[in-house]
Design a protein around this motif. Structure first.
Motif, PDB file in Angstrom:
ATOM      1  N   ASP A  93      66.861 -23.311  29.566  1.00 41.29           N
ATOM      2  CA  ASP A  93      65.460 -23.268  29.801  1.00 41.29           C
ATOM      3  C   ASP A  93      64.598 -22.101  30.693  1.00 41.29           C
ATOM      4  O   ASP A  93      65.788 -21.687  31.442  1.00 41.29           O
ATOM      5  N   ASP A  94      63.754 -21.457  30.522  1.00 40.99           N
ATOM      6  CA  ASP A  94      63.018 -20.605  31.471  1.00 40.99           C
ATOM      7  C   ASP A  94      63.150 -19.402  31.047  1.00 40.99           C
ATOM      8  O   ASP A  94      62.082 -18.860  31.012  1.00 40.99           O
ATOM      9  N   HIS A 228      58.469 -22.427  25.788  1.00 46.20           N
ATOM     10  CA  HIS A 228      58.406 -23.214  26.891  1.00 46.20           C
ATOM     11  C   HIS A 228      57.238 -23.022  27.731  1.00 46.20           C
ATOM     12  O   HIS A 228      57.048 -23.317  28.944  1.00 46.20           O
ATOM     13  N   HIS A 232      54.303 -22.617  32.258  1.00 45.32           N
ATOM     14  CA  HIS A 232      54.898 -23.878  32.750  1.00 45.32           C
ATOM     15  C   HIS A 232      54.070 -24.951  33.430  1.00 45.32           C
ATOM     16  O   HIS A 232      54.673 -25.402  34.578  1.00 45.32           O
TER      17      HIS A 232
HETATM   18 ZN    ZN Z   1      61.405 -25.168  32.944  1.00 51.46          ZN
END
Ligand code: ZN
Length: 344
Positions: A93-94, A228, A232
């Protein structure tokens, strides 16, 4: 059972080839969707970040007993009724640069695919994650200990030991979680002012983003790129228009950069309160084929917009326990035991 005994018992059990093999054969049809966030060259922190050495070891475990797929391959296989036996999907993730620097060469060297979920404003260098901004401010802060009042709350910023610094970060981060986005920005700005820290416009050091050129390279070498969101933000907080933008603009931008269709999505924060039926419907409408959450739970192929994941840390026993499906085996044994002892 006390914790150290429980851990020693787990360690003993999961290393027994017969037990491990039994757990694996009972759960072989259930894909393991692994969740990673950060990597580091050598172990230095509290064990939540995966070191290069441990990641290499984990890849060895995966190669020995499983077949790695990207998340969309895994979803497609489930939808088409194909065999799901022994499938593992690594998801990250990210979009931190440490994935490219540390984990990617290991994946590449072993021919293991993965799925990377990027936040487009972050990888584009337009924003920091708020939790990293807070970490950066604390790291740079000169004071060893300071008491600070913000509105009606008292905060103690304590950097006298790494443990106290970590505790301070958690206290500030927990407070941030109670604030709206604009209040949070104001609060973090006030923390920076109070400590006399100027935060650079673009993430630096360990907070650095991967960057689009590297994302294109990953996409060309077996790493699926998923969305994603743009920023966020927690999707359940958004109105319909903003929700659509987060889902559609991020998809469009990634597709324009990598020249491929973006098929998968990852909910920011990903706990049960961070998505609802309206959000799930919007994800499907935006054209994604599936989406992952950040909590654990049984894998249900029909719920392809709420795919649960197993979180991975530096803890090798925990990794073996989860990947071999040991909880399921223990549950089965307990059930058998209950059945054989009437009235218990
Ligand atoms: Zn995240």
């Amino acid at each position: 059972m006390n914790m150290s005994f429980k851990r020693a018992f787990k360690c003993f059990l999961v290393r027994l080839p017969f037990v491990k093999g039994l757990a694996l054969s009972l759960t072989r049809h259930v894909p393991r969707i692994l969740m990673y966030h950060r990597f580091e060259a050598v172990r230095g922190g509290d064990g939540t970040i995966v070191s290069r050495e441990t990641f290499e070891w984990q890849i060895g475990v995966i190669k020995a007993d499983f077949r790695a797929k990207t998340l969309s391959e895994c979803i497609e296989q489930s939808q088409n009724g194909g065999t799901r036996n022994g499938i593992v999907a690594l998801t990250i993730d990210d979009g931190y640069d440490d994935f490219y620097a540390i984990a990617y060469p290991i994946l590449l060297g072993n021919g293991i695919p993965a799925t990377l979920f990027v936040v487009t404003s972050y990888v584009g260098g337009e924003s920091w994650f708020w939790w990293d901004r807070l970490r950066y401010i604390l790291k740079q802060a000169p004071e060893a200990r300071k008491e600070w009042r913000y509105q009606r709350d008292l905060f103690i910023v304590d950097k006298t030991t790494p443990a106290k610094e970590s505790k301070t970060w958690h206290r500030l981060a927990d407070y941030c979680m109670t604030l709206s986005e604009s209040e949070r920005l104001r609060f973090i700005g006030a923390v920076a002012d109070m400590l006399g820290i100027v935060v650079p416009d673009t993430p630096v050091g360990p907070y650095k983003q991967i960057g689009w050129d590297r994302i294109v390279d990953l996409s060309n070498h077996g790493v699926e790129i998923g969305s994603h969101t743009v920023s966020h933000r927690i999707l359940t907080d958004l109105d319909d228009g903003s929700l659509r933008q987060e889902l559609e603009l991020s998809k469009k931008e990634i597709e324009a950069r990598i020249g491929r269709t973006v098929k998968t999505f990852c909910y920011p924060n990903g706990q049960t309160s961070d998505y609802n039926e309206q959000v799930v419907a919007a994800v499907e409408k935006a054209g994604y084929q599936g989406a992952v959450v950040a909590h654990e739970g049984p894998y249900r192929p029909a719920e392809r917009y709420k795919i649960t994941r197993v979180s991975v840390s530096e803890d090798r026993i925990d990794f073996l326990w989860k990947i071999y499906g040991m909880d399921f085996l223990i549950m089965r044994i307990k059930k058998l035991f209950k059945r054989s002892v009437p009235g218990s």
